[in-house]
Design a protein around this motif. Structure first.
Motif, PDB file in Angstrom:
ATOM      1  N   ALA A 149       0.832  -1.208   0.000  1.00  0.00           N
ATOM      2  CA  ALA A 149       0.000   0.000   0.000  1.00  0.00           C
ATOM      3  C   ALA A 149       0.865   1.255   0.000  1.00  0.00           C
ATOM      4  O   ALA A 149       0.551   2.248  -0.673  1.00  0.00           O
ATOM      5  N   LEU A 150       1.980   1.218   0.744  1.00  0.00           N
ATOM      6  CA  LEU A 150       2.886   2.369   0.795  1.00  0.00           C
ATOM      7  C   LEU A 150       3.484   2.668  -0.584  1.00  0.00           C
ATOM      8  O   LEU A 150       3.554   3.831  -1.002  1.00  0.00           O
ATOM      9  N   VAL A 156       1.239   7.366  -6.514  1.00  0.00           N
ATOM     10  CA  VAL A 156       0.230   8.413  -6.751  1.00  0.00           C
ATOM     11  C   VAL A 156       0.815   9.793  -6.481  1.00  0.00           C
ATOM     12  O   VAL A 156       0.576  10.747  -7.223  1.00  0.00           O
ATOM     13  N   LEU A 157       1.604   9.883  -5.437  1.00  0.00           N
ATOM     14  CA  LEU A 157       2.212  11.169  -5.089  1.00  0.00           C
ATOM     15  C   LEU A 157       3.200  11.640  -6.153  1.00  0.00           C
ATOM     16  O   LEU A 157       3.370  12.843  -6.357  1.00  0.00           O
ATOM     17  N   GLU A 172      13.070  12.467   2.283  1.00  0.00           N
ATOM     18  CA  GLU A 172      12.390  12.153   3.541  1.00  0.00           C
ATOM     19  C   GLU A 172      12.076  10.667   3.648  1.00  0.00           C
ATOM     20  O   GLU A 172      12.195  10.068   4.727  1.00  0.00           O
ATOM     21  N   GLN A 173      11.693  10.089   2.520  1.00  0.00           N
ATOM     22  CA  GLN A 173      11.337   8.672   2.521  1.00  0.00           C
ATOM     23  C   GLN A 173      12.560   7.785   2.787  1.00  0.00           C
ATOM     24  O   GLN A 173      12.462   6.772   3.495  1.00  0.00           O
ATOM     25  N   LEU A 216       1.491   9.808   4.822  1.00  0.00           N
ATOM     26  CA  LEU A 216       1.672  10.275   3.431  1.00  0.00           C
ATOM     27  C   LEU A 216       0.353  10.714   2.830  1.00  0.00           C
ATOM     28  O   LEU A 216       0.285  11.739   2.127  1.00  0.00           O
ATOM     29  N   VAL A 217      -0.702   9.945   3.060  1.00  0.00           N
ATOM     30  CA  VAL A 217      -2.011  10.302   2.495  1.00  0.00           C
ATOM     31  C   VAL A 217      -2.529  11.594   3.123  1.00  0.00           C
ATOM     32  O   VAL A 217      -3.018  12.496   2.430  1.00  0.00           O
ATOM     33  N   ALA A 218      -2.395  11.700   4.457  1.00  0.00           N
ATOM     34  CA  ALA A 218      -2.925  12.879   5.161  1.00  0.00           C
ATOM     35  C   ALA A 218      -2.130  14.148   4.846  1.00  0.00           C
ATOM     36  O   ALA A 218      -2.708  15.233   4.688  1.00  0.00           O
ATOM     37  N   ASN A 219      -0.807  14.038   4.725  1.00  0.00           N
ATOM     38  CA  ASN A 219       0.040  15.236   4.609  1.00  0.00           C
ATOM     39  C   ASN A 219       0.408  15.617   3.175  1.00  0.00           C
ATOM     40  O   ASN A 219       0.714  16.784   2.912  1.00  0.00           O
TER      41      ASN A 219
END
Length: 222
Positions: A149-150, A156-157, A172-173, A216-219
């Motif tokens: 999922a990550l 997508v990002l 960052e990742q 990641l999804v939220a930020n």
């Protein structure tokens, strides 16, 4: 005697003349009556024909006018329909153009949040294993699912973020991956030499990866 004979002859002649005159008068009267009847019939037929012709012309004009009115109405209906269609089309375009990219990405964000919530709910409802090997296998499967999922979120990002933002996130990742592995190692060392050391390592990886997905999804996912 001779005078009487003459008188009788004269009377007969007069009577014959009178009868002939009456006969001629009767024939003339009949002829005049026939002619008048014919004239009257002819006049009536003529008037009837004129009346029929006038009626037909009236019907024809009425039909033509009705046809013209129908054609005009049909054309006006088509124009109204065309205008309505054009208006509806413009409204549709306005509605379509009103949906900005932010709305689309927001739906994408909501989609992934729902997906992550379902995954977390599935983890909670998973059957509890009793042996260490089974628990470790279960945690490995959980980590595998969250890591997948990550990677999907990260892809997508890449499409959503600018080059500068993506370069920052990539750095960052990398730092996060190092942090995840160090944290998992530190957690497992508490059980160093025990049967649960490797179990704690993979369980910590799975939990941290789940947290990273939500972050990641939220930020970042707009």
């Amino acid at each position: 005697m001779k005078n009487n004979h003459k008188f009788l002859m004269v009377m007969l002649t007069v009577i014959f003349v009178v009868l002939v005159a009456c006969g001629n008068a009767s024939e003339e009267s009949n002829a005049n009556s026939s002619n008048k009847s014919l004239d009257r019939s002819t006049t009536q037929n003529a008037n009837g024909n004129l009346s029929n012709k006038s009626s037909k012309d009236t019907d024809k004009n009425r039909t033509e006018n009705s046809s013209e009115d129908t054609d005009d109405t049909h054309i006006h209906d088509q124009e109204d329909t065309s205008e309505n269609t054009s208006a509806n089309s413009n409204d549709g375009k306005s509605l379509t153009s009103g949906n900005s990219d932010d709305d689309v990405t927001e739906n994408k964000k909501e989609e992934y949040l729902n997906k992550l919530n379902r995954m977390e709910e599935s983890d909670k409802n998973a059957e509890a294993k009793t042996t260490i090997s089974d628990m470790e296998e279960q945690e490995e499967e959980r980590y595998k699912n969250w890591d997948k999922a990550l990677n999907e979120i990260y892809g997508v990002l890449k499409e959503q973020l600018s080059t500068e933002q993506m370069d920052k996130l990539r750095k960052e990742q990398r730092n996060w991956v190092e942090h995840r592995d160090e944290a998992a190692k530190k957690a497992s060392l508490e059980y160093e030499g025990g049967s649960t050391e490797s179990l704690e390592y993979v369980a910590t990886q799975a939990s941290l990866t789940k947290e990273r997905c939500y972050k990641l999804v939220a930020n970042y996912m707009k």
